[in-house]
Design a protein around this motif. Structure first.
Motif, mmCIF file in Angstrom:
data_model
loop_
_atom_site.group_PDB
_atom_site.id
_atom_site.type_symbol
_atom_site.label_atom_id
_atom_site.label_comp_id
_atom_site.label_asym_id
_atom_site.label_seq_id
_atom_site.Cartn_x
_atom_site.Cartn_y
_atom_site.Cartn_z
ATOM 1 N N PHE A 127 0.837 -1.194 0.000
ATOM 2 C CA PHE A 127 0.000 0.000 0.000
ATOM 3 C C PHE A 127 0.879 1.255 0.000
ATOM 4 N N ARG A 138 2.286 1.899 -3.372
ATOM 5 C CA ARG A 138 1.298 2.371 -4.355
ATOM 6 C C ARG A 138 0.858 3.802 -4.116
ATOM 7 N N THR A 139 1.033 4.286 -2.873
ATOM 8 C CA THR A 139 0.437 5.580 -2.548
ATOM 9 C C THR A 139 1.456 6.628 -2.123
ATOM 10 N N ALA A 192 -6.241 3.357 -6.497
ATOM 11 C CA ALA A 192 -5.573 2.613 -5.424
ATOM 12 C C ALA A 192 -5.703 3.330 -4.083
#
Lengths: 258, 231
Positions: free
Chosen positions: A85, A88-89, A118
């Protein structure tokens, strides 16, 4: 000056079997700092970048990262989904080859929009508008939003990859030879764009490059690697104008004047 | 209080590509500059004048000694400071102007001049307006402002660089041959600005070969040959 580092690397070491990839790399990176990692092929700079971005697991050492909530976490004791995560961020990764960082069969708008989804965006109109805005910021005509990157030139693909990475306003971005393989005029445009966006958004960045001119233009700090080890580090202009190590002096003196 | 204090600064270059040849350049450099004072470094070419400025700016690393830079916020020893402390001092307090512009592809003259102010936190519109005033003061024709200066003449590039370096009004200013290839009108602009900065309390260390300019701005001359090693 009292702020905490965003990322702390301690004694990062990687052996591929008995072959040394990178030994005992340690540094701190603060928000908004751009650090270049330079050195010849096989010096360990890509190994270091892959360890930092958690693509390969270090043989020894640890990486501490300050999350948005202020807590400091050891990246390799985090759960796999939490790490993914983050990647992705809060992070971006710009590959030298845009084909590795893009979905070549998906439209440009889709490539940028995917990162937004996402982080929980679901409104199609908003996603498309944001994607269009980011295409504009990396100087891709809005009319090309529905085309796939297969129809793009190399320079456009690289700019699209940058838009895809920056759309979630990451705090840290990794770049592996971001201008490698591009024509010089295309390089200049990309560098100017990166320099501007990174400084406006105050993103921290770690840029692997073998091009000292790229390092000078983009970075505040520099690490010079040779044979898997960091041999010299400091302010970029200091290391390039007053290099101390024999290898750094060789690198600096090997540049051909334009 | 001294804005800038150098004590026993020593610098030797070791040239590894020439078999480890050691070039001692400066030994025990010591002087101080008060707020509102202009120190001019004198001595023949090769005596180490530019090296002293680069040491103060943190562009060269010194072997030993201290370089204390004091501003409203704090005092930093450039000789031992971490990279981000040096960057912070440069942004807040330390200006360094050479005769050479490092042009960035695609960036306009106006943006190059405004950039240090924007980095300091000044709003873009305000910074751009002040940059325009500075370019006008240095007689840079307005039709050039939106162009990247890579193709400008030497004198034009130097004026862009001066405008960029002098705009942020740093409390400590290092000038390396600021008037080298300027005509008389623009030399006078530099003299005016240096005098203004002194009145506002800036401490200035300058290298100026033009005797006329030197007489107009210098308070103290420091002869660098005292610090040159017997090499």
């Amino acid at each position: 000056m009292n702020e905490q580092p965003l990322l702390i690397a301690e004694g990062l070491t990687k052996y591929y079997g008995r072959q040394l990839g990178c030994r005992d790399a340690s540094f701190e990176l603060y928000e908004g700092e751009v650090m270049a990692v330079v050195g010849e092929s096989g010096s360990g700079k890509t190994t270091l970048l892959q360890m930092l971005s958690t693509q390969i697991e270090p043989s020894a050492g640890q990486i501490l990262y300050r999350m948005r909530d202020g807590s400091v976490q050891d990246l390799w004791t985090m759960s796999e989904p939490a790490r993914r995560f983050l990647l992705r961020t809060d992070w971006g990764y710009v590959h030298q080859d845009p084909q590795l960082g893009l979905r070549m069969g998906v439209s440009a708008g889709g490539n940028v929009g995917e990162r937004l989804m996402a982080v929980g965006n679901r409104n199609y109109a908003d996603i498309r508008a944001t994607a269009a805005d980011w295409l504009g910021r990396v100087e891709i005509p809005e009319a090309r939003i529905d085309d796939t990157p297969r129809t793009y030139s190399g320079g456009m693909r690289q700019r699209l990859q940058i838009a895809r990475n920056l759309v979630t306003a990451p705090r840290l971005i990794f770049m592996d030879e971001p201008t490698g393989g591009l024509d010089v005029s295309v390089q200049a445009r990309l560098l100017d764009l990166l320099r501007r966006i990174v400084s406006e958004m105050r993103i921290a960045a770690i840029v692997v490059t073998h091009d000292l001119a790229v390092a000078r233009l983009l970075s505040n700090r520099i690490m010079v690697m040779k044979g898997g080890q960091v041999i010299e580090a400091g302010l970029t202009d200091q290391v390039l104008d007053d290099p101390h190590q024999p290898y750094t002096q060789l690198l600096v003196s090997s540049i051909l004047p334009a | 209080m001294n804005a800038l204090t150098l004590s026993d600064v020593t610098k030797t270059f070791t040239m590894h590509l020439q078999g480890g040849l050691r070039l001692p350049v400066l030994r025990n450099v010591s002087f101080a500059a008060h707020a509102g004072q202009c120190i001019v470094l004198t001595g023949p070419s090769g005596a180490g004048k530019s090296s002293i400025l680069k040491l103060i700016y943190g562009n060269y690393r010194c072997d030993s000694g201290h370089i204390l830079v004091s501003s409203a916020d704090d005092t930093v020893d450039i000789a031992t400071a971490a990279p981000r402390e040096i960057l912070s001092v440069r942004q807040r307090a330390l200006g360094y102007v050479t005769q050479f512009l490092r042009a960035v592809p695609r960036v306009s003259a106006l943006d190059i001049v405004a950039e240090p102010l924007i980095m300091k936190g000044v709003a873009r519109d305000d910074a751009t307006a002040r940059a325009a005033m500075m370019l006008r003061r240095f007689n840079v024709p307005e039709r050039l402002w939106s162009l990247p200066p890579a193709t400008f003449s030497g004198g034009e590039q130097q004026r862009i660089n001066l405008a960029r370096g002098l705009l942020p009004e740093h409390p400590i200013l290092l000038l390396d041959e600021p008037t080298a290839s300027l005509d008389a009108d623009n030399r006078a602009v530099v003299v005016d600005i240096v005098r203004e900065r002194k009145q506002h309390g800036a401490a200035i260390v300058a290298i100026v070969h033009d005797e006329n300019v030197r007489e107009q701005i210098a308070d103290i001359a420091v002869d660098v040959t005292h610090f040159a090693t017997a090499a």
